[in-house]
Design an enzyme around this catalytic site. Structure first.
Site, PDB file in Angstrom:
ATOM      1  N   LYS A 122      30.080   0.933  22.903  1.00  0.00           N
ATOM      2  CA  LYS A 122      29.661   1.018  24.318  1.00  0.00           C
ATOM      3  C   LYS A 122      28.259   0.428  24.488  1.00  0.00           C
ATOM      4  CE  LYS A 122      28.428   5.737  23.201  1.00  0.00           C
ATOM      5  NZ  LYS A 122      27.385   6.513  23.785  1.00  0.00           N
ATOM      6  N   TYR A 174      -4.649  -6.400  28.623  1.00  0.00           N
ATOM      7  CA  TYR A 174      -4.785  -5.458  29.747  1.00  0.00           C
ATOM      8  C   TYR A 174      -5.463  -4.169  29.313  1.00  0.00           C
ATOM      9  CZ  TYR A 174      -1.518  -8.192  32.581  1.00  0.00           C
ATOM     10  OH  TYR A 174      -0.910  -9.175  33.303  1.00  0.00           O
TER      11      TYR A 174
END
Ligand code: PLP
Length: 359
Positions: A35, A255
């Site tokens: 899945k 950042y």
């Protein structure tokens, strides 16, 4: 055009892991759980290379339909079953086995008036408290299922373990005992074990094991890597250095200035970021492989780029390959550093990453 950021899926390792799982499973049949895009490895290509599995399992109808549309003919189990009449018809048209875990699903089957019939995996809730009938409902549900023309005789009894990765906990033992006690005397195959179950709880192997993570060479057990369990990693996530720059002692990188150089440094910029599924939770010091050696991530992971400290690797050049996880750098270790589990790291690889299959 060759993409910079690549997930290489090693189908030879996938076959190897399936063989290893068979060795460990004492003759049990293997329901290969693929899945969620085969845990990020690509639903259809993985299904097509698992021709030796006894059956395949997906969670949702859309996944089953995609497999059939791609020509996958193997036995296919819908782990969550169906939720309405049209899904039931689709399941019939696509020859899917159904997990039945609720009264609504039982009623759908009772109302089904077509010629088709299904192999049902009757799911018991033995303690997970997510899906499944309670033990006291089991006998009644089984009798109703067995009376239906839409349900074939080869019914499978199943349950799911909530904590098979906890080796000392009492929970798994209690679930195993409750399953055994509730289903005692019923003539039917049984399925209990996920990857952790088959690796750590031999008594959970029964007639069908249901591995997902272990197929992909990754360990579900804390403190152990797949390689330590005799498995081989299937996914190798890699990218390239796109720039190398000098940073003076005292200067910050990226950042939020989350890393500051304490010496004159050489910083490599590589083309991967959280937009590719490389978690922003990974911080300074997370290992990345360059020419087989570990180099530390420095500064924040941004959407498209990361920065690594190459000061001790003067031979590094723009265009050199980096490995974010895979052989030599277990995704288990990276997941732990990101504060998550390898399942999430693997499923989280995004569409932007180009996937190559090694055959
Ligand atoms: C019912 C069921 N069985 C088996 C599996 C496979 O689990 P694992 O990937 O831990 O082997 C899953 C996955 O979550 C599942 O939901």
């Amino acid at each position: 055009m060759t993409a910079l950021c690549r997930a290489t899926v090693d189908t030879v390792a996938l076959h190897y892991n399936l063989r290893r799982i068979r060795e460990l499973s004492g003759g049990a049949k293997v329901l290969a759980v693929i899945k969620a895009n085969a845990y990020g490895h690509g639903l259809v290509p993985v299904a097509k290379s698992l021709v030796d599995a006894d059956a395949l399992a997906v969670a949702r109808m859309e996944e089953a339909v995609a497999l059939r549309a791609a020509g996958v003919g193997q036995r296919l189990v819908l782990l969550e079953g169906v939720f309405n009449r049209s899904q039931l018809e689709l399941a019939a048209a696509n020859a899917c086995d159904l997990v039945v875990h609720s009264h609504e699903q039982l009623q759908l089957l009772e109302a089904f008036d077509r010629q088709s019939s299904f192999t049902v995996w009757l799911k018991l809730d033995t303690g997970m408290n997510r899906l499944g009938f309670r033990p006291e409902e089991f006998a009644g549900v089984l009798a109703r299922l067995r009376s239906l023309h839409a349900v074939r005789k080869d019914l499978v009894l199943m349950t799911h373990l909530a904590g098979a990765d906890e080796l000392t906990g009492q929970g798994t033992r209690a679930q195993l005992e409750l399953f055994e006690h509730t289903t005692r005397g019923v003539q039917a195959e049984r399925s209990i074990a996920n990857s952790a179950g088959l690796l750590a709880w031999p008594e959970s192997r029964a007639q069908w094991v249901r591995p997902g993570l272990a197929l992909f060479g990754v360990s579900p057990l804390p403190g152990k890597t797949g390689e330590e369990l005799g498995l081989k990693p299937v996914m190798h996530l890699g990218t390239e250095l796109i720039a190398i720059r000098k940073v003076a002692a005292g200067e910050a990188v990226g950042y939020g200035s989350a890393w500051r150089a304490n010496r004159d440094s050489s910083i490599g910029v590589a083309a991967i970021g959280y937009g590719d599924g490389y978690s922003r939770h990974l911080g300074n010091g997370t290992p990345v492989l360059l020419h087989g050696k570990r180099v530390p991530l420095v500064g924040r992971v941004s959407m498209d780029m990361i920065t690594v400290d190459l000061t001790d690797h003067p031979q590094a050049r723009v265009g050199d390959s980096l490995t974010l996880w895979g052989k030599g750098l277990p995704v288990e270790e990276i997941a732990q550093l990101a504060g998550t589990i390898p399942y999430e790291m693997l499923c989280g690889v995004t569409q932007r990453v180009s996937v190559e299959y090694l055959r």
